[in-house]
Structures are given as C-alpha cells and as structure tokens.
Enzyme design. Structure first.
Site, PDB file in Angstrom:
ATOM      1  N   LYS A  46      51.901  96.583  50.822  1.00 35.70           N
ATOM      2  CA  LYS A  46      50.776  96.541  49.988  1.00 35.70           C
ATOM      3  C   LYS A  46      51.548  96.473  48.521  1.00 35.70           C
ATOM      4  O   LYS A  46      52.691  96.680  48.380  1.00 35.70           O
ATOM      5  CB  LYS A  46      50.271  98.208  50.254  1.00 35.70           C
ATOM      6  CG  LYS A  46      49.504  98.176  51.422  1.00 35.70           C
ATOM      7  CD  LYS A  46      49.126  99.659  51.810  1.00 35.70           C
ATOM      8  CE  LYS A  46      48.068  99.519  53.188  1.00 35.70           C
ATOM      9  NZ  LYS A  46      47.641 100.976  53.222  1.00 35.70           N
ATOM     10  N   GLU A  59      43.043  90.407  62.478  1.00 34.43           N
ATOM     11  CA  GLU A  59      43.685  90.619  61.166  1.00 34.43           C
ATOM     12  C   GLU A  59      44.598  89.149  60.842  1.00 34.43           C
ATOM     13  O   GLU A  59      44.614  88.648  59.796  1.00 34.43           O
ATOM     14  CB  GLU A  59      44.814  91.882  60.954  1.00 34.43           C
ATOM     15  CG  GLU A  59      43.764  93.201  60.893  1.00 34.43           C
ATOM     16  CD  GLU A  59      44.174  94.479  61.024  1.00 34.43           C
ATOM     17  OE1 GLU A  59      45.647  94.402  61.352  1.00 34.43           O
ATOM     18  OE2 GLU A  59      44.060  95.296  61.029  1.00 34.43           O
TER      19      GLU A  59
HETATM   20  P1  DAT Z   1      46.251 102.979  58.775  1.00 36.91           P
HETATM   21  O1  DAT Z   1      46.699 102.417  57.426  1.00 36.91           O
HETATM   22  O2  DAT Z   1      47.289 104.046  59.307  1.00 36.91           O
HETATM   23  O3  DAT Z   1      45.738 102.227  59.757  1.00 36.91           O
HETATM   24  P2  DAT Z   1      43.862 104.004  58.516  1.00 36.91           P
HETATM   25  O4  DAT Z   1      43.091 102.520  59.007  1.00 36.91           O
HETATM   26  O5  DAT Z   1      42.871 105.094  58.927  1.00 36.91           O
HETATM   27  O6  DAT Z   1      45.094 103.921  58.602  1.00 36.91           O
HETATM   28  O7  DAT Z   1      43.270 103.821  56.926  1.00 36.91           O
HETATM   29  C1  DAT Z   1      43.472 102.649  55.863  1.00 36.91           C
HETATM   30  C2  DAT Z   1      44.059 102.973  54.674  1.00 36.91           C
HETATM   31  O8  DAT Z   1      43.110 103.757  54.046  1.00 36.91           O
HETATM   32  C3  DAT Z   1      45.096 104.058  54.959  1.00 36.91           C
HETATM   33  O9  DAT Z   1      46.353 103.093  55.202  1.00 36.91           O
HETATM   34  C4  DAT Z   1      45.283 104.804  53.840  1.00 36.91           C
HETATM   35  C5  DAT Z   1      43.800 104.759  53.406  1.00 36.91           C
HETATM   36  N1  DAT Z   1      43.095 106.255  53.672  1.00 36.91           N
HETATM   37  C6  DAT Z   1      43.101 106.508  54.905  1.00 36.91           C
HETATM   38  N2  DAT Z   1      42.351 107.656  55.038  1.00 36.91           N
HETATM   39  C7  DAT Z   1      42.147 108.027  53.683  1.00 36.91           C
HETATM   40  C8  DAT Z   1      41.744 109.255  53.279  1.00 36.91           C
HETATM   41  N3  DAT Z   1      41.096 110.315  54.191  1.00 36.91           N
HETATM   42  N4  DAT Z   1      41.502 109.305  51.758  1.00 36.91           N
HETATM   43  C9  DAT Z   1      42.062 108.037  51.061  1.00 36.91           C
HETATM   44  N5  DAT Z   1      42.281 107.077  51.545  1.00 36.91           N
HETATM   45  C10 DAT Z   1      42.545 106.910  53.055  1.00 36.91           C
END
Ligand code: DAT
Ligand code: MG
Length: 160
Positions: A9, A126
């Site tokens: 990122k 993706e």
């Molecule tokens: P990951 O990246 O581990 O697959 P995810 O798909 O649940 O996690 O979420 C995508 C991204 O979004 C994650 O890397 C960080 C952000 N994110 C997830 N949950 C969040 C939250 N509750 N508040 C803020 N950002 C969040």
C-alpha cells in the site's frame, strides 16, 4: 500453481519498505509472477474494495489506497493465498503478531501496509482487475524450485 494478489500500500512505498517486504515472500520460496508500481484510480479502488462499499471506513480506505503509488504483485506457490495471509498477520496491526509483516511494520488499522487476497476466488478476481494476462509470467522456470518443492525432484527422478 496457486496465485495470490499482493499490494504494498502507499504507506509501504512512502516509508521505503518495498524491498524488505518483497524479500520475505522470496525468502519463503514463493515465486513472483507479476509486479508493477502503479497509481490506483478511484474507480479501480472502489472495484477492488467493493465488498466494503457499505462500511463506514470505505471512503477513508479508497482515499488512502489512491493517495500514492502502490506495488501490485502476483505471487505463486503451493497454498500461497493462506500462507501469505499468515505472513501478513491480522488486519489490525494491534493484533498482528511480531514476525508478521503488519506486526513488524505497522501500528494503525488505516495504515496497515499490505493487502493480500483472502481466498483463491478473491485472488482470481483481484489479479484480473489489476493485471492484463500479458503482464503475468507463469511459464518461467526457476531453478531453485527443485530445492523448494520435494515433488519436483521426485518427478525428475521418475522420468530419468
Ligand atoms: P484485510 O486487508 O486484512 O483483508 P479487510 O478486507 O477486512 O482486511 O479490510 C480491508 C482494509 O480496510 C484493511 O486492510 C484495513 C481497512 N479496514 C478494515 N476494517 C476497518 C475498520 N474497522 N476501520 C478502518 N479501516 C478498516
Ligand atoms: Mg480483505
């Protein structure tokens, strides 16, 4: 061979950790099949994170991922999707164990340094939205693979 989509990122790029993070996947024994430094458009970000479109953090997530270049990659290997997720550590760096990428390089959920596909299905989706087929090199031979995979040695022995 199984593939996963990994993105370093904008925080990883800005903080100068591209090399150190890629090194971990190479060291593990996974094989690079595609890589590019790129800017993510708003449209691509919204497509990539569409599963989160109704979440309160969606706007911030899209702003962040479009805020600077990322390194988009395809990595290949046996069980690479699940293994890469383990190497990355928990989504929230506060829960990510030391030794994992998020555990070692990040502290904040909104700046958690790396993305990795969460399933083989997600990986396919993706990869297809970030890469065109001609940007993925699946056919190249990596000589070290016979030192990574026992089965490759057995196959060679069986035919010779
Ligand atoms: P990951 O990246 O581990 O697959 P995810 O798909 O649940 O996690 O979420 C995508 C991204 O979004 C994650 O890397 C960080 C952000 N994110 C997830 N949950 C969040 C939250 N509750 N508040 C803020 N950002 C969040
Ligand atoms: Mg996810």
């Amino acid at each position: 061979m199984e593939q996963t989509f990994i993105a370093l990122k904008p925080d990883a790029v800005q903080r100068g950790y591209i090399g150190q993070i890629i090194e971990r996947f190479e060291r593990k024994g996974f094989k690079l099949a595609g890589m590019k430094l790129m800017h993510v458009s708003r449209e691509l970000a919204e497509r990539h994170y569409q599963e989160h479109s109704q979440k309160p953090f969606f706007g911030g997530l899209v702003s962040f991922i479009t805020s600077g270049p990322i390194v988009a990659m395809v990595w290949e290997g046996d069980n690479v999707v699940e293994s890469a997720r383990k190497m990355m550590g928990a989504t929230n760096p506060k829960d990510a164990l030391p030794g994992t990428i998020r555990g070692d390089f990040s502290v904040d959920l909104g700046r958690n340094i790396i993305h990795g596909s969460d399933s083989v299905e997600s990986a396919k989706r993706e990869i297809s939205i970030f890469f065109s087929p001609d940007e993925i090199l699946t056919g190249w031979t990596r000589e070290a693979d016979k030192w990574v995979y026992e089965a490759l040695v057995k196959q060679t022995a069986a035919v010779s």
